[in-house]
Design a protein around this motif. Structure first.
Motif, PDB file in Angstrom:
ATOM      1  N   SER A 294      95.788  15.886  71.036  1.00  0.00           N
ATOM      2  CA  SER A 294      96.530  16.067  72.263  1.00  0.00           C
ATOM      3  C   SER A 294      97.564  17.020  71.997  1.00  0.00           C
ATOM      4  O   SER A 294      98.339  16.283  71.355  1.00  0.00           O
ATOM      5  CB  SER A 294      95.560  14.904  73.272  1.00  0.00           C
ATOM      6  OG  SER A 294      96.741  14.092  73.526  1.00  0.00           O
ATOM      7  N   HIS A 295      98.267  17.803  73.044  1.00  0.00           N
ATOM      8  CA  HIS A 295      99.601  17.859  73.343  1.00  0.00           C
ATOM      9  C   HIS A 295     100.181  16.541  73.652  1.00  0.00           C
ATOM     10  O   HIS A 295     101.480  16.854  73.074  1.00  0.00           O
ATOM     11  CB  HIS A 295      99.460  18.556  74.170  1.00  0.00           C
ATOM     12  CG  HIS A 295      99.054  19.861  74.348  1.00  0.00           C
ATOM     13  ND1 HIS A 295      97.802  20.704  74.149  1.00  0.00           N
ATOM     14  CD2 HIS A 295      99.410  20.990  73.884  1.00  0.00           C
ATOM     15  CE1 HIS A 295      97.379  21.599  74.286  1.00  0.00           C
ATOM     16  NE2 HIS A 295      98.799  22.417  73.291  1.00  0.00           N
ATOM     17  N   SER A 296     100.242  15.748  74.132  1.00  0.00           N
ATOM     18  CA  SER A 296     100.661  14.368  74.725  1.00  0.00           C
ATOM     19  C   SER A 296     100.309  13.357  73.227  1.00  0.00           C
ATOM     20  O   SER A 296     101.257  12.618  73.135  1.00  0.00           O
ATOM     21  CB  SER A 296     100.058  13.666  75.171  1.00  0.00           C
ATOM     22  OG  SER A 296      98.197  13.058  75.422  1.00  0.00           O
ATOM     23  N   TYR A 299      95.409  11.517  72.192  1.00  0.00           N
ATOM     24  CA  TYR A 299      93.900  11.654  71.832  1.00  0.00           C
ATOM     25  C   TYR A 299      94.179  12.532  70.318  1.00  0.00           C
ATOM     26  O   TYR A 299      94.780  13.290  70.327  1.00  0.00           O
ATOM     27  CB  TYR A 299      93.774  11.829  73.477  1.00  0.00           C
ATOM     28  CG  TYR A 299      93.548  11.403  74.963  1.00  0.00           C
ATOM     29  CD1 TYR A 299      92.384  10.443  74.972  1.00  0.00           C
ATOM     30  CD2 TYR A 299      94.270  11.862  75.703  1.00  0.00           C
ATOM     31  CE1 TYR A 299      92.867   9.490  76.055  1.00  0.00           C
ATOM     32  CE2 TYR A 299      94.628  11.082  76.387  1.00  0.00           C
ATOM     33  CZ  TYR A 299      93.497   9.893  76.638  1.00  0.00           C
ATOM     34  OH  TYR A 299      94.135   9.701  77.832  1.00  0.00           O
ATOM     35  N   LEU A 301      91.146  15.288  68.836  1.00  0.00           N
ATOM     36  CA  LEU A 301      89.687  16.053  69.766  1.00  0.00           C
ATOM     37  C   LEU A 301      88.900  16.569  68.445  1.00  0.00           C
ATOM     38  O   LEU A 301      89.987  16.554  66.746  1.00  0.00           O
ATOM     39  CB  LEU A 301      89.804  17.439  70.386  1.00  0.00           C
ATOM     40  CG  LEU A 301      89.065  18.197  70.666  1.00  0.00           C
ATOM     41  CD1 LEU A 301      87.475  17.661  71.355  1.00  0.00           C
ATOM     42  CD2 LEU A 301      89.528  19.613  71.324  1.00  0.00           C
ATOM     43  N   VAL A 310      86.183  12.668  72.028  1.00  0.00           N
ATOM     44  CA  VAL A 310      87.764  13.069  72.218  1.00  0.00           C
ATOM     45  C   VAL A 310      87.942  11.408  72.065  1.00  0.00           C
ATOM     46  O   VAL A 310      87.015  10.079  72.246  1.00  0.00           O
ATOM     47  CB  VAL A 310      88.073  13.394  73.464  1.00  0.00           C
ATOM     48  CG1 VAL A 310      89.489  12.815  73.832  1.00  0.00           C
ATOM     49  CG2 VAL A 310      87.844  14.502  74.130  1.00  0.00           C
ATOM     50  N   TRP A 350      91.870  22.528  72.588  1.00  0.00           N
ATOM     51  CA  TRP A 350      92.420  21.859  74.171  1.00  0.00           C
ATOM     52  C   TRP A 350      93.356  22.577  74.521  1.00  0.00           C
ATOM     53  O   TRP A 350      93.917  23.859  74.363  1.00  0.00           O
ATOM     54  CB  TRP A 350      93.633  21.003  74.002  1.00  0.00           C
ATOM     55  CG  TRP A 350      93.650  19.606  72.636  1.00  0.00           C
ATOM     56  CD1 TRP A 350      93.321  19.177  71.453  1.00  0.00           C
ATOM     57  CD2 TRP A 350      92.599  18.050  73.075  1.00  0.00           C
ATOM     58  NE1 TRP A 350      92.954  17.773  71.023  1.00  0.00           N
ATOM     59  CE2 TRP A 350      92.473  17.296  72.592  1.00  0.00           C
ATOM     60  CE3 TRP A 350      91.846  18.048  74.852  1.00  0.00           C
ATOM     61  CZ2 TRP A 350      91.806  16.138  72.567  1.00  0.00           C
ATOM     62  CZ3 TRP A 350      92.127  16.593  74.803  1.00  0.00           C
ATOM     63  CH2 TRP A 350      91.793  16.217  73.912  1.00  0.00           C
ATOM     64  N   SER A 353      96.694  21.076  79.093  1.00  0.00           N
ATOM     65  CA  SER A 353      97.211  20.464  80.273  1.00  0.00           C
ATOM     66  C   SER A 353      96.306  19.077  79.686  1.00  0.00           C
ATOM     67  O   SER A 353      96.221  18.032  80.284  1.00  0.00           O
ATOM     68  CB  SER A 353      96.938  20.285  81.125  1.00  0.00           C
ATOM     69  OG  SER A 353      95.272  20.807  81.765  1.00  0.00           O
ATOM     70  N   ASP A 354      95.226  19.273  78.511  1.00  0.00           N
ATOM     71  CA  ASP A 354      94.315  17.966  77.970  1.00  0.00           C
ATOM     72  C   ASP A 354      93.306  18.051  78.904  1.00  0.00           C
ATOM     73  O   ASP A 354      92.821  17.262  78.394  1.00  0.00           O
ATOM     74  CB  ASP A 354      95.613  17.063  77.198  1.00  0.00           C
ATOM     75  CG  ASP A 354      96.533  17.414  76.257  1.00  0.00           C
ATOM     76  OD1 ASP A 354      96.372  18.227  75.432  1.00  0.00           O
ATOM     77  OD2 ASP A 354      97.533  16.877  76.358  1.00  0.00           O
ATOM     78  N   SER A 355      92.590  18.771  79.927  1.00  0.00           N
ATOM     79  CA  SER A 355      92.339  18.175  80.418  1.00  0.00           C
ATOM     80  C   SER A 355      90.933  19.063  80.753  1.00  0.00           C
ATOM     81  O   SER A 355      89.923  18.526  80.690  1.00  0.00           O
ATOM     82  CB  SER A 355      92.909  19.225  82.112  1.00  0.00           C
ATOM     83  OG  SER A 355      92.541  20.476  82.199  1.00  0.00           O
ATOM     84  N   ILE A 357      88.627  21.255  76.951  1.00  0.00           N
ATOM     85  CA  ILE A 357      87.877  21.125  75.839  1.00  0.00           C
ATOM     86  C   ILE A 357      87.232  22.494  75.344  1.00  0.00           C
ATOM     87  O   ILE A 357      86.426  22.818  76.738  1.00  0.00           O
ATOM     88  CB  ILE A 357      87.871  19.866  74.852  1.00  0.00           C
ATOM     89  CG1 ILE A 357      86.401  19.762  75.539  1.00  0.00           C
ATOM     90  CG2 ILE A 357      89.283  19.244  74.909  1.00  0.00           C
ATOM     91  CD1 ILE A 357      86.145  18.288  74.352  1.00  0.00           C
ATOM     92  N   ARG A 371      87.347  17.324  81.406  1.00  0.00           N
ATOM     93  CA  ARG A 371      87.307  16.150  81.060  1.00  0.00           C
ATOM     94  C   ARG A 371      87.108  15.667  82.165  1.00  0.00           C
ATOM     95  O   ARG A 371      86.647  14.382  82.240  1.00  0.00           O
ATOM     96  CB  ARG A 371      88.783  15.769  79.872  1.00  0.00           C
ATOM     97  CG  ARG A 371      88.357  16.273  78.728  1.00  0.00           C
ATOM     98  CD  ARG A 371      89.736  15.643  77.540  1.00  0.00           C
ATOM     99  NE  ARG A 371      89.537  14.577  77.860  1.00  0.00           N
ATOM    100  CZ  ARG A 371      90.700  13.525  77.585  1.00  0.00           C
ATOM    101  NH1 ARG A 371      91.767  14.466  77.567  1.00  0.00           N
ATOM    102  NH2 ARG A 371      90.521  12.446  77.356  1.00  0.00           N
TER     103      ARG A 371
END
Length: 452
Positions: A294-296, A299, A301, A310, A350, A353-355, A357, A371
């Motif tokens: 994930s960008h953060s 996580y 995927l 995830v 993703w 904002s990783d919210s 997929i 998500r």
């Protein structure tokens, strides 16, 4: 809902912004990878013919407010040519397996492209001025007779039509015995890794004649081989961490600070198998075809044949979330095995904002999962259903024997030759790129408010 802004063809000679009757295409025209750069202003595609086509996003226009977001051809070039390995009597395809952009450091752009064996670093730059008024050269570039030069002049830069130049800066070759399936640029922007079926190598972007082997799972006796590496990626923020997936459905997180050779992983992510659900196809459909941080960086995927999962880096025992992509195919696994579709490698992506997929499916369908709300939608990328600026309608597949509603598609009528294997999501906005055989579809609009 996502709405299509245009339909683009991978073959730029037939590039069309309006849907047109299907033109014939060759195997070389099939898109094999799609990748946005770090700002989303450029989008690169590679195809089985070894070509790379770069699209550039149009700037916002005051007179045409809808033009912002459209991508037009910026440059196209031949990245790889077919080769022949005389020592092993093997043909090396020109097909582009992966493209990865380097973060922009100056006016030029740089990208890595790879086929099965050779990775190349390309520089993409613009030129809109040319030097004129040389003392020792004439206007056509020929050397003057020195005796004819009677005065000195200062060369000047004169404006010219914009020209995009693409030049190879590095060639990284002869480091992989097996087929390269992944390349990933490190967050230090100085190194990158390349992975094949059994090994992962670490390269410095300035050094082409040597690389460091950081993972080697090749057994002493190849008859003992039980799994292969399917994908690998660096952590987006920590330059010492990377993950690789295997054909057994496992993920291994490795830390390069622990040892030079990362054969011993730091963490192993593996879902316990349900004995009651085991079948002849279990091992094939559990193989991970793609893995993305994930960008953060919190996580992972992953995509296997039937599901997208995830994983939380802090929980190795089971996935945090599991999404059924096309569970209605479970009853079709036998025929999918016979026609080799069960070995298809779907990618996943993703949003910024990783919210949400996204991943592909058959019949030119692609799936999105929110998500937060746990809602999902099935959309179709096809010329028949995608008029420019039209709203995509959600599609629904009816499982065999299930109750069928109006506009539902029967699982028996799915076209398994039309498959969405390669997708990409703009790093900041709700713009997605979908590769469907030789067509590139770009869709844009608000997403979360209209998820079904």
């Amino acid at each position: 809902m996502l709405s299509p802004i245009q339909v683009l063809c991978s073959d730029i000679t037939t590039l069309s912004l309006e849907p047109e009757p299907f033109a014939s295409y060759t195997e070389a025209d099939i898109i094999s990878t799609v990748e946005f750069n770090h700002t989303g202003e450029l989008l690169a595609t590679g195809d089985k013919g070894g070509r790379v086509v770069i699209f550039q996003r149009e700037p916002e226009s005051k007179t045409e407010p809808f033009s912002q977001g459209e991508y037009n051809v910026y440059s196209t070039f031949q990245s790889h040519e077919p080769e022949f390995d005389y020592l092993k009597s093997l043909e090396i395809e020109e097909k582009i397996n992966k493209i990865r952009w380097l973060p922009q450091q100056n006016a030029a752009h740089f990208l890595l492209s790879t086929n099965d064996k050779t990775i190349k670093l390309w520089k993409v730059s613009e030129r809109d001025k040319r030097p004129e008024g040389y003392n020792l050269k004439d206007e056509e570039g020929r050397i003057k007779d020195v005796s004819t030069v009677t005065s000195l002049q200062v060369p000047v830069l004169m404006p010219m039509d914009l020209m995009v130049e693409v030049s190879p800066r590095r060639v990284f070759a002869n480091a992989h015995t097996y087929h390269v399936n992944s390349i990933s640029v490190n967050s230090d922007y100085e190194t990158y890794m390349s992975a094949d079926d059994l090994r992962i190598n670490l390269w410095h972007l300035d050094i082409t004649d040597r690389s460091f082997n950081i993972v080697d799972i090749k057994p002493a006796n190849m008859e003992d081989l039980t799994e292969v590496i399917t994908a690998a990626e660096f952590h987006p923020h920590h330059c010492n961490l990377f993950v690789y997936s295997s054909s057994k459905g496992t993920l291994r997180l490795c830390d390069m600070r622990e040892a030079a050779l990362c054969d011993k992983h730091s963490k192993l992510f593996e879902e316990p198998e349900d004995p009651s659900a085991r079948s002849f196809f279990s091992e094939i459909i559990s193989s991970v075809s793609d893995v993305k941080f994930s960008h953060s960086g919190r996580y992972l995927l992953t995509r296997d044949y039937l599901t997208a999962k995830v994983w939380d880096l802090n929980m190795e025992s089971k996935p945090l979330e599991t999404y059924q992509v096309h569970d209605y195919l479970r009853s079709k696994l036998c025929s999918l095995y016979e026609n080799d579709c069960i070995f298809d490698k779907f990618e996943c992506a993703w949003n910024g904002s990783d919210s949400v997929i996204m991943t592909g499916a058959y019949n030119n369908f692609f799936r999105m999962f929110d998500r937060n709300t746990k809602r999902d939608v099935t959309l179709e990328a096809s010329r028949e259903s995608s008029k420019p600026r039209a709203v995509l309608k959600p599609r629904r597949v009816c499982a065999a024997g299930g109750k069928r509603r109006k506009d539902d598609i029967s699982v028996d009528s799915l076209d398994f030759t039309k498959k969405i294997l390669h997708t990409a999501w703009h790093p900041n906005e709700n713009i997605i790129a979908i590769a469907a055989t030789n067509n590139l579809y770009i869709f844009q609009d608000k997403l979360n408010s209209e998820m079904h």
